[in-house]
Scaffold this motif. Structure first.
Motif, PDB file in Angstrom:
ATOM      1  N   ALA A   1      86.306  22.539  55.364  1.00  0.00           N
ATOM      2  CA  ALA A   1      86.103  23.815  56.041  1.00  0.00           C
ATOM      3  C   ALA A   1      87.100  23.910  57.222  1.00  0.00           C
ATOM      4  N   PHE A   2      87.058  24.431  56.880  1.00  0.00           N
ATOM      5  CA  PHE A   2      88.016  25.661  57.903  1.00  0.00           C
ATOM      6  C   PHE A   2      87.596  26.046  59.549  1.00  0.00           C
ATOM      7  N   PRO A   3      88.196  26.023  60.218  1.00  0.00           N
ATOM      8  CA  PRO A   3      87.615  26.722  61.889  1.00  0.00           C
ATOM      9  C   PRO A   3      87.338  27.550  61.888  1.00  0.00           C
ATOM     10  N   CYS A   4      85.916  28.008  61.829  1.00  0.00           N
ATOM     11  CA  CYS A   4      84.985  29.009  62.072  1.00  0.00           C
ATOM     12  C   CYS A   4      85.267  30.103  60.896  1.00  0.00           C
ATOM     13  N   LEU A   5      85.376  30.321  60.063  1.00  0.00           N
ATOM     14  CA  LEU A   5      85.785  30.851  58.700  1.00  0.00           C
ATOM     15  C   LEU A   5      84.640  30.695  58.300  1.00  0.00           C
ATOM     16  N   ASP A   6      84.126  32.875  57.771  1.00  0.00           N
ATOM     17  CA  ASP A   6      82.943  32.695  57.921  1.00  0.00           C
ATOM     18  C   ASP A   6      82.709  32.672  56.181  1.00  0.00           C
ATOM     19  N   ALA A   7      81.758  31.934  55.376  1.00  0.00           N
ATOM     20  CA  ALA A   7      81.753  31.572  53.558  1.00  0.00           C
ATOM     21  C   ALA A   7      82.097  32.440  52.982  1.00  0.00           C
ATOM     22  N   ASP A   8      81.608  33.857  53.627  1.00  0.00           N
ATOM     23  CA  ASP A   8      81.483  34.832  52.797  1.00  0.00           C
ATOM     24  C   ASP A   8      83.382  35.582  53.351  1.00  0.00           C
ATOM     25  N   GLY A   9      83.957  35.418  53.554  1.00  0.00           N
ATOM     26  CA  GLY A   9      85.033  35.940  54.174  1.00  0.00           C
ATOM     27  C   GLY A   9      84.925  36.500  55.690  1.00  0.00           C
ATOM     28  N   MET A  10      85.692  37.334  55.976  1.00  0.00           N
ATOM     29  CA  MET A  10      85.879  37.853  57.223  1.00  0.00           C
ATOM     30  C   MET A  10      87.568  38.497  58.278  1.00  0.00           C
ATOM     31  N   SER A  11      86.920  39.850  58.795  1.00  0.00           N
ATOM     32  CA  SER A  11      88.229  40.786  59.261  1.00  0.00           C
ATOM     33  C   SER A  11      88.290  40.137  60.562  1.00  0.00           C
ATOM     34  N   VAL A  12      89.825  40.010  60.731  1.00  0.00           N
ATOM     35  CA  VAL A  12      90.725  39.666  62.126  1.00  0.00           C
ATOM     36  C   VAL A  12      91.126  40.645  62.732  1.00  0.00           C
ATOM     37  N   THR A  13      92.107  40.964  63.630  1.00  0.00           N
ATOM     38  CA  THR A  13      92.830  41.558  64.307  1.00  0.00           C
ATOM     39  C   THR A  13      93.763  40.755  65.989  1.00  0.00           C
ATOM     40  N   LEU A  14      94.340  40.774  65.828  1.00  0.00           N
ATOM     41  CA  LEU A  14      95.403  40.201  66.796  1.00  0.00           C
ATOM     42  C   LEU A  14      95.486  40.777  68.074  1.00  0.00           C
ATOM     43  N   ASP A  15      95.217  42.861  67.284  1.00  0.00           N
ATOM     44  CA  ASP A  15      94.974  43.319  68.475  1.00  0.00           C
ATOM     45  C   ASP A  15      94.130  43.798  69.053  1.00  0.00           C
ATOM     46  N   ARG A  16      94.261  44.052  70.327  1.00  0.00           N
ATOM     47  CA  ARG A  16      93.219  44.375  71.445  1.00  0.00           C
ATOM     48  C   ARG A  16      91.977  45.474  71.391  1.00  0.00           C
ATOM     49  N   VAL A  17      93.674  46.156  71.436  1.00  0.00           N
ATOM     50  CA  VAL A  17      93.126  47.807  71.170  1.00  0.00           C
ATOM     51  C   VAL A  17      92.021  48.179  69.853  1.00  0.00           C
ATOM     52  N   GLN A  18      92.535  47.314  69.162  1.00  0.00           N
ATOM     53  CA  GLN A  18      91.705  47.931  67.733  1.00  0.00           C
ATOM     54  C   GLN A  18      90.510  46.581  67.811  1.00  0.00           C
ATOM     55  N   ALA A  19      90.602  45.502  67.906  1.00  0.00           N
ATOM     56  CA  ALA A  19      89.531  45.006  68.415  1.00  0.00           C
ATOM     57  C   ALA A  19      87.963  45.564  69.559  1.00  0.00           C
ATOM     58  N   LEU A  20      88.422  46.397  70.391  1.00  0.00           N
ATOM     59  CA  LEU A  20      87.730  46.834  71.186  1.00  0.00           C
ATOM     60  C   LEU A  20      86.813  48.032  70.474  1.00  0.00           C
ATOM     61  N   SER A  21      87.771  49.022  69.614  1.00  0.00           N
ATOM     62  CA  SER A  21      86.911  50.121  68.082  1.00  0.00           C
ATOM     63  C   SER A  21      86.305  49.588  67.003  1.00  0.00           C
ATOM     64  N   ARG A  22      87.085  48.391  67.320  1.00  0.00           N
ATOM     65  CA  ARG A  22      86.496  48.214  65.997  1.00  0.00           C
ATOM     66  C   ARG A  22      85.529  46.580  66.251  1.00  0.00           C
ATOM     67  N   GLU A  23      84.119  46.087  65.781  1.00  0.00           N
ATOM     68  CA  GLU A  23      83.778  45.945  66.015  1.00  0.00           C
ATOM     69  C   GLU A  23      83.380  44.701  65.333  1.00  0.00           C
ATOM     70  N   GLU A  24      83.281  45.149  63.774  1.00  0.00           N
ATOM     71  CA  GLU A  24      83.439  44.332  62.438  1.00  0.00           C
ATOM     72  C   GLU A  24      84.984  43.520  62.413  1.00  0.00           C
ATOM     73  N   LEU A  25      85.536  43.613  63.371  1.00  0.00           N
ATOM     74  CA  LEU A  25      86.175  42.748  63.074  1.00  0.00           C
ATOM     75  C   LEU A  25      86.941  42.145  64.493  1.00  0.00           C
ATOM     76  N   GLN A  26      87.105  39.999  63.973  1.00  0.00           N
ATOM     77  CA  GLN A  26      87.016  39.475  65.161  1.00  0.00           C
ATOM     78  C   GLN A  26      88.178  40.227  65.732  1.00  0.00           C
ATOM     79  N   PHE A  27      88.361  39.203  66.768  1.00  0.00           N
ATOM     80  CA  PHE A  27      89.220  38.891  68.062  1.00  0.00           C
ATOM     81  C   PHE A  27      89.615  37.659  68.163  1.00  0.00           C
ATOM     82  N   LEU A  28      90.988  37.773  67.108  1.00  0.00           N
ATOM     83  CA  LEU A  28      92.283  36.433  67.149  1.00  0.00           C
ATOM     84  C   LEU A  28      93.036  36.048  68.310  1.00  0.00           C
TER      85      LEU A  28
END
Length: 939
Positions: free
Chosen positions: A723-750
């Motif tokens: 069990a990798f920490p906080c990895l969704d079983a169906d996968g997930m999308s992440v971004t390290l960019d705050r601006v992108q995270a604020l405009s795309r709520e389906e992305l996890q902000f890493l």
């Protein structure tokens, strides 16, 4: 050194199959050796020459376990007939002698030296990843903005200022009273996040009105990665059904529930009171009606909870709109001893008016003699106000001593600025022949809701108007909000199927994932939906600052709900004028409701802080006049005129009563800007993306870089951990960019504070990944065959997290670099310089190096640990000095303030004094933990 001679009874470990456990030699022949692995009940026969085996030898101080499962510590080691015997001692002081044949086969080698000498070697990539993790943990522990980096929020200075000011307190008790749209929920979320991350709070209860439960649940999860459990009657009953003695509120750490749930069910009130919380948060606190003789049930409930909960946050956008008495009552919830009576509170408020005026003049740099006299009376010794530095110093002292400044924070739009304009665009339409002109008001205002099917769209004039508007606006984004899901669905089907307009839907009948996808489709710039059609749920919890057009397909009766709708676009971050389109049927109740909101309350073209109060006061007559729109025209005009007069009077009173000193105290610009700059610097830390990319590869995750700053992660087929920490079983999308995270709520902000990142750092601390490595170096200045040993150590202190002792240490990591002769090269050769010259050494060669040089490696490892331990006393003393200085300064400051500002609670000072005592006690037990060991051989 040559390979040890195998002998019956010796314990060996398979380098290639460490999962077999500790093996025992049971037969030795000239060419082969036979080893039994009791743990796995396997027997292996190995060629004696170049066998992938490592002799296991424990040293003084090592912890071992015997075949009976008892734990011992090694005192001394003897060898007899090639078999080792250990003198050992248990935790009670009992001594014994164990032959190595009595060692448990369930060996778990975790110390770097143990693993390295047993040839359990990691590759260079794993070693460097562990060093990166070690450095990251040190950086995080010492961050001045710990707890503020992780949330998915814009870098708004006043929000971060309040969060930092409040969250660093032990058990904060404050009223957050920023105006609508300034982000009280975000401020509260930042405070909750920091309190949880720093250990100052562990159990949190949030009480909200029914209509805001979903909004809070989504905000806490999406923005702050905090999973609140939503408690309703069904959930509490299910818990009771499973265990009738179980207190439902004790089953979760973070609980969110409706305040009405507790009011309507006294047994649940007692459960909530019995669960014991660290932090209580109450939204819409202005609904806690209070009268000195008969406070409301809601007020009494919160009062009981507040009395036994250390930390309390109250949120309201209207601190004084409902009267000074109600404002006082909320402050009394926070500190009854500080606010014992309404009369005393009024006297203090009156006394602070000239002080607020003096602060205004100080900030403007225009200090006259009267102002100087006030400053002398209030401060005693006045700094040199002829200089900018002196005026700022005097202003800081005033702010520090202000009466309610420590318990009340209120920012206004006038003070913050930067908000967009609103443009109200009324659209009067001719009502169709079948439009209801009499009967219940709700039928006249919203006849489409009463329709049995969707036939109303064929005759409603708002529909062709909407189609025309969308075609005129072309690709511009439009948000439409109406009262119910069926209305939104009917409009969406017509626009999409008959007009070919790109649409998407957002209603309470959709799952959370479906709503996410709808919001993401709407947010997509080039090929996304032109219009998002929402039911009333669209006015809660989601923000669409990228859109500039709002269609109010119908108008709600309540101005608070109206402001909620407009607030989806009218937020900090909106870059353009907000165009608010309001279609209505001329000459009907709809037109009168529009005029009421727009003319009487002034609630469409701008934020109206008095709208709700004025609306509630005139609600009865308004309903009567809405019901018969063709009659009583003069009475309706008179009602509007009366409401306008009431609103203007209330606004004038609020403006004249503005507490400039309070507004300054709620956001000190220089400190606020420094905070957001520090957070922005951490956002720009390129090490995080490099680190996480290496982590995903090392642990076997499938990850695809999308080229736009985002990554798609999926569990791999051969993941290193189940069990990798906080990895969704169906996968997930992440971004390290705050601006992108604020405009795309389906992305996890890493970020470094995201649960996945923290989980990885914790996993690498608890597990031996990468902590033993043998590598090659080629350098003309280093003689081939030269041996280097690089060791890393963590400084650890076992103490409650809320003391934050790691932040007081001058360093949390010690690195030692020795050559084969024992010379200390740590200061002369840093890790990064050395690491650039490192090459891969074949695994078989690496094992040979260890087996041939095991004695010298063990000797240098012990020397490195000795050198690291020699640094410990000085680091310990520096930590004690820093911790004492930091807390004592704050204790002295609060004691001095307490003499002139009773808002400083005695409990706050006592808590700090206790923390100082406890912290110094725990720092006595500062110790080193061997984290990583690398042997480097020159070639």
């Amino acid at each position: 050194m040559s390979t040890p001679t195998p002998a019956i009874g010796q314990r060996w470990l398979s380098d290639a199959e460490t999962e077999l456990g500790l093996g025992m030699v049971i037969e030795v022949n000239p060419r082969t050796v036979t080893i039994l692995f009791p743990k796995s009940e396997e027997t292996r026969v190995y060629a004696r020459q170049n066998a992938p085996l490592s002799r296991i030898r424990f040293n003084e101080g090592d912890a071992i376990q015997d075949t009976d499962g008892k734990h011992w510590t090694v005192s001394t080691v003897h060898e007899r007939q090639f078999v080792l015997r250990y003198d050992v001692m248990d935790e009670n002081g009992e001594t014994a002698t164990l032959a190595e044949t009595k060692l448990s086969p369930n060996i778990q080698l975790s110390r770097p030296s143990e693993r390295l000498l047993a040839c359990q070697l990691d590759n260079n990539e794993w070693y460097e990843l562990r060093v990166m993790a070690l450095r990251a943990r040190e950086k995080l522990a010492r961050s001045p903005v710990a707890g503020l980096v992780g949330p998915r929020v814009g870098l708004i200075p006043h929000q971060f200022y309040i969060a930092h000011e409040v969250a660093q307190r032990m058990a904060p008790r404050v009223l957050l009273a920023d105006e609508v749209g300034l982000g009280k929920t975000i401020e509260a979320g930042l405070i909750i996040h920091q309190q949880l991350l720093t250990g100052r709070a562990q159990r949190v209860l949030v009480l909200v009105p029914d209509s805001l439960q979903y909004q809070w649940l989504v905000e806490m999860r999406r923005r702050f990665n905090i999973d609140f459990s939503l408690f309703d009657l069904t959930r509490t009953a299910a818990i009771r059904e499973h265990d009738e003695d179980q207190n439902p509120f004790s089953t979760e750490q973070c609980v969110l529930c409706s305040i009405d749930l507790l009011i309507d069910h006294p047994d649940l009130t007692e459960d909530a009171l019995g669960a014991k919380w660290d932090l209580l948060v109450v939204d819409e606190a202005h609904h806690l009606a209070w009268d000195e003789e008969a406070p409301s049930e809601a007020y009494q409930l919160v009062d009981r909870l507040a009395q036994q909960t250390p930390g309390v946050l109250l949120l309201t956008a209207t601190p004084e709109q409902l009267g000074v008495a109600s404002h006082y009552a909320r402050l009394k919830l926070l500190d009854p001893a500080r606010f014992p009576s309404l009369e005393q509170f009024l006297e203090e408020e009156e006394a602070f008016l000239p002080v607020a005026d003096a602060a205004r003049k100080l900030a403007a740099g225009s200090v006259d003699d009267d102002t100087l006299s006030i400053l002398r009376d209030f401060l005693g010794t006045v700094p040199d106000i002829n200089t900018d530095e002196g005026r700022q110093d005097a202003l800081r002292q005033l702010l520090d001593r202000h009466g309610t400044g420590r318990v009340l924070f209120r920012n206004t739009r006038d003070a913050i600025r930067g908000f967009p304009e609103r443009e109200c665009l009324p659209v009067p339409l001719t009502p169709p022949a079948n439009w209801p002109m009499s009967g219940p008001v709700r039928f006249q205002l919203w006849p489409e809701v009463q329709a049995e099917d969707d036939a109303w769209v064929d005759t409603d004039p708002r529909v062709p108007w909407l189609i025309k508007l969308l075609k005129q606006l072309k690709q511009q984004k439009v948000l439409l909000i109406c009262r119910t899901a069926p209305v939104a669905l009917a409009l969406e089907e017509l626009l999409r199927l008959k007009e070919g307009i790109r649409t998407t839907l957002f209603t309470e009948h959709m799952s959370l994932l479906e709503r996410d996808r709808a919001a993401a489709y709407f947010a997509e710039a080039d090929y996304g939906a032109q219009i998002l059609l929402c039911s009333e749920i669209g006015s809660e919890g989601r923000n669409f600052q990228f859109a500039h057009h709002l269609v109010l397909f119908d108008l709600p009766a309540n101005p608070d709900i109206l402001e909620q709708r407009i607030g989806r676009l009218d937020r900090i971050g909106q870059t353009d004028t907000i165009h608010i389109h309001v279609p209505y049927m001329a000459g009907t109740a709809q037109e009168r409701l529009f005029r009421w909101h727009h003319e009487a309350l002034n609630a469409i073209g701008r934020i109206s802080p008095t709208a709700q109060v004025v609306h509630q006061y005139h609600q009865g007559p308004l309903k009567d006049l809405l019901q018969a729109p063709t009659e009583n025209a003069d009475a309706f005009e008179a009602l509007i005129a009366e409401a306008v007069a009431d609103r203007e009077q209330l606004e004038a009173e609020m403006q004249s009563g503005r507490d400039y000193l309070l507004e300054l105290n709620s956001c000190r610009p220089e400190g606020a800007l420094k905070l957001v700059e520090t957070v922005a610097d951490q956002d720009d830390d390129l090490m995080l993306e490099d680190f996480m990319g290496r982590v995903w590869s090392a642990f076997g995750l499938e990850h695809d870089d999308q080229g736009d700053g985002s990554h798609i992660l999926h569990p791999g087929d051969h993941m290193l951990v189940e069990a990798f920490p906080c990895l969704d079983a169906d996968g997930m999308s992440v971004t390290l960019d705050r601006v992108q995270a604020l405009s795309r709520e389906e992305l996890q902000f890493l970020t470094w504070e995201h649960p996945m990142t923290l989980g990885v750092l914790d996993l690498m601390t608890r597990q031996p990944f990468g902590n033993a490595n043998v590598a090659l170096i080629r350098n003309k200045g280093i003689k081939p065959g030269t041996l280097l040993v690089e060791a890393w150590y963590r400084l650890e202190v076992v103490a409650p997290r809320y003391l934050n002792l790691p932040a007081t240490l001058p360093q949390l990591v010690i690195r030692v670099l020795l050559d084969g002769e024992g010379r200390d090269l740590s200061a002369r050769v840093n890790h990064d310089t050395l690491n650039k010259q490192i090459l891969v050494l074949e695994r078989s060669t690496a094992r040979q190096v260890v087996k041939m040089q095991d004695e010298i490696i063990a000797l240098r490892a012990r020397q490195a640990e000795k050198l690291a331990n020699e640094q410990l006393p000085a680091l310990q003393q520096q930590a004690r000095d820093t911790f004492t200085r930091t807390l004592q300064q704050e204790i002295d400051r609060l004691k001095a303030l307490q003499a002139i500002n009773p808002a400083v609670r005695p409990q706050e000072i006592a808590a700090l004094e206790h923390h100082l005592e406890q912290g110094l006690k725990h720092l006595q037990h500062l110790h080193l933990v061997s984290d990583t060991l690398r042997v480097i051989v020159a070639g």
